[in-house]
Design an enzyme around this catalytic site. Structure first.
Site, mmCIF file in Angstrom:
data_model
loop_
_atom_site.group_PDB
_atom_site.id
_atom_site.type_symbol
_atom_site.label_atom_id
_atom_site.label_comp_id
_atom_site.label_asym_id
_atom_site.label_seq_id
_atom_site.Cartn_x
_atom_site.Cartn_y
_atom_site.Cartn_z
ATOM 1 N NE ARG A 62 -2.478 -1.375 3.394
ATOM 2 C CZ ARG A 62 -2.343 -2.613 3.900
ATOM 3 N NH1 ARG A 62 -2.819 -3.640 3.233
ATOM 4 N NH2 ARG A 62 -1.770 -2.804 5.061
ATOM 5 C CD GLU A 99 -1.380 -3.061 15.204
ATOM 6 O OE1 GLU A 99 -1.410 -2.612 14.056
ATOM 7 O OE2 GLU A 99 -2.255 -2.838 16.055
HETATM 8 P P1 AMP Z 1 4.165 -1.395 11.592
HETATM 9 O O1 AMP Z 1 5.441 -2.024 11.112
HETATM 10 O O2 AMP Z 1 3.691 -1.976 12.874
HETATM 11 O O3 AMP Z 1 4.230 0.101 11.615
HETATM 12 O O4 AMP Z 1 3.061 -1.851 10.555
HETATM 13 C C1 AMP Z 1 2.815 -1.094 9.469
HETATM 14 C C2 AMP Z 1 2.369 -1.935 8.305
HETATM 15 O O5 AMP Z 1 1.330 -2.855 8.633
HETATM 16 C C3 AMP Z 1 1.841 -1.027 7.273
HETATM 17 O O6 AMP Z 1 2.290 -1.497 6.015
HETATM 18 C C4 AMP Z 1 0.355 -1.089 7.405
HETATM 19 O O7 AMP Z 1 -0.230 -1.098 6.129
HETATM 20 C C5 AMP Z 1 0.068 -2.392 8.134
HETATM 21 N N1 AMP Z 1 -0.783 -2.224 9.334
HETATM 22 C C6 AMP Z 1 -0.407 -2.472 10.621
HETATM 23 N N2 AMP Z 1 -1.399 -2.238 11.485
HETATM 24 C C7 AMP Z 1 -2.439 -1.811 10.747
HETATM 25 C C8 AMP Z 1 -3.776 -1.380 11.074
HETATM 26 N N3 AMP Z 1 -4.220 -1.357 12.336
HETATM 27 N N4 AMP Z 1 -4.554 -0.970 10.044
HETATM 28 C C9 AMP Z 1 -4.113 -0.994 8.762
HETATM 29 N N5 AMP Z 1 -2.888 -1.388 8.399
HETATM 30 C C10 AMP Z 1 -2.048 -1.807 9.369
#
Ligand code: AMP
Length: 177
Positions: A62, A99
Site C-alpha cells: 500500500r 503489529e
Molecule cells: P508497523 O510495522 O507496525 O508500523 O506496521 C505497518 C504496516 O502494517 C503497514 O504497512 C500497514 O499497512 C500495516 N498495518 C499495521 N497495522 C495496521 C492497522 N491497524 N490498520 C491498517 N494497516 C495496518
C-alpha cells in the site's frame, strides 16, 4: 494544503481484521474517491517540495500507491521495498516485527542512491517496525532517510520513539483501537 479536508470520512475501519482485537484502518476506500487521493498526493508534494528530497522509498504494497504518484509529481526516483523473495537482483534485507506478524523486507542494493536524501513512505504507521527495518536497509546502502511519511498514524503504538530521531509526518492519527 486544504486544512478543512476531512480525511477521516474516507478511511474504512474494519474491526477484528486480520485477527481479533486489531482495528484495521483501510485506505482502499480513499483510493476510490479521487478528491481524497488527490488531496493526499498534493499534500505530500506541499510538505516535501522544498525539503531537498532526492528519492522516495515505499513499503509493499500500500505504500507504493502513495509513493508512485508522489515520485512522478516530484520527478524523483521510486525505490520499492518488497517482501522477501520478490526482487530478482542482489538485495539488502532485514527481518522485523509487525503489529500482528513477522516479516522480512528487501531492496535492490544497486538502486539505493548513496549519499542521497530518501523520503520513506507507507500507508499506515503502526508500531513503526516496518519503517525502522526499511531505514536500516537504506542506511546499509548508504542513503540518508531524513524523514518518514504515512497517511495514517497510530501514535499510541509508540512509533515516534522507535523511529527517533527521524521525524515522522502523518496526515491523520487515531488515538486508540
Ligand atoms: P508497523 O510495522 O507496525 O508500523 O506496521 C505497518 C504496516 O502494517 C503497514 O504497512 C500497514 O499497512 C500495516 N498495518 C499495521 N497495522 C495496521 C492497522 N491497524 N490498520 C491498517 N494497516 C495496518
Amino acid at each position: 494544503m486544504d486544512l478543512k479536508f476531512d480525511l477521516d470520512t474516507y478511511i474504512r475501519r474494519v474491526p477484528d481484521f486480520p485477527k481479533k482485537g486489531i482495528m484495521f484502518y483501510d485506505i482502499t476506500s480513499l483510493l476510490v474517491r479521487p478528491e481524497a487521493f488527490q488531496f493526499c498526493i498534493e499534500t505530500m508534494v506541499d510538505i516535501y517540495r522544498d525539503k531537498g528530497i532526492e528519492a522516495v522509498a515505499a513499503i509493499e504494497a500500500r505504500g507504493f500507491l502513495f509513493a508512485a504518484p508522489f515520485a512522478v509529481r516530484m520527478g524523483i526516483p521510486l525505490l520499492p521495498i518488497r517482501k522477501k523473495g520478490k526482487l530478482p537482483g542482489i538485495t539488502l534485507s532485514k527481518k522485523y516485527d509487525l503489529e500482528y506478524a513477522q516479516a522480512e523486507i528487501e531492496v535492490h542494493q544497486e538502486d539505493v542512491p548513496k549519499g542521497r536524501r530518501v523520503l520513506l513512505v507507507d500507508d499506515l504507521i503502526a508500531t513503526g517496525g516496518t519503517l525502522a527495518a526499511a531505514i536500516a536497509i537504506l542506511n546499509a546502502g548508504e542513503a540518508e532517510v531524513p524523514e518518514v511519511f504515512g497517511i495514517v498514524g497510530l501514535p499510541f503504538l509508540g512509533y515516534d520513539k522507535l523511529l527517533a530521531p527521524t521525524p515522522v509526518t502523518t496526515l491523520i492519527n487515531y488515538d486508540s483501537e
